[in-house]
Design an enzyme around this catalytic site. Sequence first.
Site, PDB file in Angstrom:
ATOM      1  N   CYS C 137       0.824  -1.213   0.000  1.00  0.00           N
ATOM      2  CA  CYS C 137       0.000   0.000   0.000  1.00  0.00           C
ATOM      3  C   CYS C 137       0.856   1.261   0.000  1.00  0.00           C
ATOM      4  CB  CYS C 137      -0.932  -0.011   1.204  1.00  0.00           C
ATOM      5  SG  CYS C 137      -2.245  -1.229   1.031  1.00  0.00           S
ATOM      6  N   HIS C 138       1.839   1.319   0.941  1.00  0.00           N
ATOM      7  CA  HIS C 138       2.648   2.531   0.999  1.00  0.00           C
ATOM      8  C   HIS C 138       4.136   2.209   1.129  1.00  0.00           C
ATOM      9  CE1 HIS C 138      -1.416   3.405   2.633  1.00  0.00           C
ATOM     10  NE2 HIS C 138      -1.340   4.346   1.712  1.00  0.00           N
ATOM     11  N   GLY C 139       4.499   0.959   0.890  1.00  0.00           N
ATOM     12  CA  GLY C 139       5.911   0.596   0.810  1.00  0.00           C
ATOM     13  C   GLY C 139       6.622   0.408   2.133  1.00  0.00           C
TER      14      GLY C 139
END
Lengths: 425, 263, 173
Positions: C137-139
């Site tokens: 999703c956001h690394g």
Amino acid sequence: MNHDYQYTPKNGFSKWLDKRLPLMRFADENLLSFPTPKNLNYFYTFGFILTMCLVTQIITGIVLAMHYVPNTSLAFDSIEHIMRDVNYGWLIRYMHSNGASMFFLAVFIHMFRGLYYGSYKEPREIIWILGVVIFLLMIITGFMGYVLPWGQMSFWGATVITNLVATIPVIGEPVLTLLLGGYSVDNPTLNRFFSLHYLLPFVIFGVVILHIWALHVTGNNNPTGIEVKDSKDTISFHPYYTVKDLFAYVVFLLMFCYFIFYNPNILGHPDNYIEADPMLTPAHIVPEWYLLPFYAILRAVPDKLMGVLLMFGSIVVLFFLPWLDTMKVKSARYRPLYKIFFLFFVIFCLLLGYLGAKPPEGIYLLLSRVSTIYYFAFFLVIMPILSRIEKPSPMPIGISNPATNNTSDSGGGVSGTPSYAMDSK
Amino acid sequence: MNIFRNIFKNNMFIFLVLIFGFSASANSAEGTTFKNLKPGFSFEGPFGKFDKESLKRGYQVYSEVCSSCHGLKQLSFRNLSQPGGPEFSIERVKEIASEYSITDGFDEYGEPLERSMLPSDRFPRPYGSKEEAKGANNGAYPPDLSLIVKARADGYNYLYSLLKGYEEEIPEDLDIGDLSYNPWYPGGAIAMYQPLYDESVEYEDGTPATIDQMSYDVANFLTWAAEPTMEERKRLGFIVMGFLIIFVILMYLSVSRLFRDVH
Amino acid sequence: MTDTNDNQDPSRRDFLYITTAVFGATGAASVAWPLIDQLNPSASVSALSSIEADISSIPEGGSMKVAWRGKPIFIRRRTKEEIELAEKEDSLNLPHPEKDLDRVKNKEWLVVVGVCTHLGCVPIADSGDFGGWFCPCHGSHYDISGRIRKGPAPTNLEIPPYEFVSENIIKIG
């Protein structure tokens, strides 16, 4: 109405609030200092009891709605989930189901009180009419609520009663289809009954507010039926009637809790613990006990449409009471003839309730017809006739004055004037 | 006219008595040929409690005799160990549950997976559908037993009488086809064959398994199954009624005190 | 209201009213409790508040996902190399410093809640730069002890309450 007393705000905050939204004033004038006849008996506590019943049903109902599912495949199971798994679910469910019975028991006593003491007469016609509206809303709400568990009686009671709509000529069938959302009682019906069952109690609440407002305009009736003349006849609502109402409510609660904790299913029907089966009709379809008198009237009439009209008519006739019984003497206490006919009325009402659970044949059918005839005759024939011919028994001059006037004197002198003619509004 | 005033003063109580009476008659057992036998159960009365050993035996009868046709779908295995019921130990309940298996989830090929049941699972259904149940039982549907005691007037006494009540001799004027005769069943012709015979079950606790004993135990068990919270209900009822009685006395004294100086 | 009765025993009058009021208040409060408690998890929900997972079929280096209270739980059987790596990384400058030993009961088994501590997505196993999990999703990158190493997640993957009921069964919750 006593307009001598005035509410005066005592502290800074009260004064500030009073200028902007007179809540304290309203509470004081209507709940605390409200002048109430000092001779009210326990039959007059049922208004408060009913308010508490409404609040109880709403609170327990909202809580039940957190767990209930209004879908035909899940409804029955969701109620068992409430009974078995939800913390205190069994308690809340039994409070709600028995609470509905308590609500109707209280409203019947409340209505019989009104009939006995002439509380529907001038100037209290609107209070009475609003009350009949509340009663009608209660019946509709209760009827829909009983469908929700989706037991055999839920389904078949709904089927029988909604089918009555089809007896209306021309528009009956399409209206029935509209109501059901289908061609028989099924999921659309259940879903909308749930929505309306949630809604109507709040409508009832609104009408109750109007009902109490109308009461506060005229002031309470009292067991003598003679209007309040001055402050000697009244006492402040608080603490006398707040405490008395609470006492009566606790007695009522004792009965309510007996049912909840020791006999929670006696007022219901075992068949409603069987899941609804559209393919299998129960041996006897019976509504809840508080609808039995109306059910008896419905089945007493050989013609289906007439039965429906008379069943609704038995409630509609109540709207017209203030104009059917016009005798100035309000209270049955001083109406010896009316008292006897009223006693028979009560007996016939109870008999109708008994007969509603019996098969409509033989002696039961005969008695239902006799009782139905008496029911309507009491309102449409006996009341108007008595209004014209009844002579009241000796009445006191006022609530505070037990000395009776001699009503056989025709006019002349203060003591000879019938007290009911001294009312002024 | 004072007579009327006195009668009317008591009207409230007359109302209540009459309504009690009417409702009782409206609820009277319909269609039973005989009056139910009443052996007396320990849970009856305001202070009644379940006989746990009888409940355990009743469960044994249910699972060994009845469960092949009758479901118990409102209950889970874990109910067997909760307070107020047969109160099997948690280990025993896990054992009981693990004897059954259930399809739950899928493997990586999308094929359904089987696992053994857990206490949190519901009792297994004997048939996949109502139609299958009817098909396997000559067109008669063996009802689910979770609520049978509440779904019949005087349920536990009726069940007890019914299970014991099968009779070989059929009355002459009754034509029952290939059904069985049981005078306690409305109409007398019941589709269920006699389910209990002496020693149908060997009780774990050694109690002799007569028809009478098994009927009693399973009626007991099914009463619990229909209302597992009954003991808590009566316990709470005692506290609430006790509180209300004291409170009503206090309220009555308050009202008397307040109204002493009125009139 | 006449005064005579009241003046004679005001304390008894007050005592009666106060006792009655206290009783009433107690009653009202007691009614409130069931109405509030019904909001708590029902018995059927509580029954699923702990689950047992059979880990006997997980090979070394393999993992299993189970659902617990609506959330995924990663159970990973770590190889010797993975355990060594996890312990070696204790001394690094970690965004959320935690020793590997503090995060496991049995070094061979890592049990973590498979919910990214950033915004709640489910990280993917055997991916990312640190030999553990990677949240797409956001690394966020997690290591083989479930610790956050790179990315926006603030804390390490949560360790649920669990215990070894036997060698092959873990009870979670």
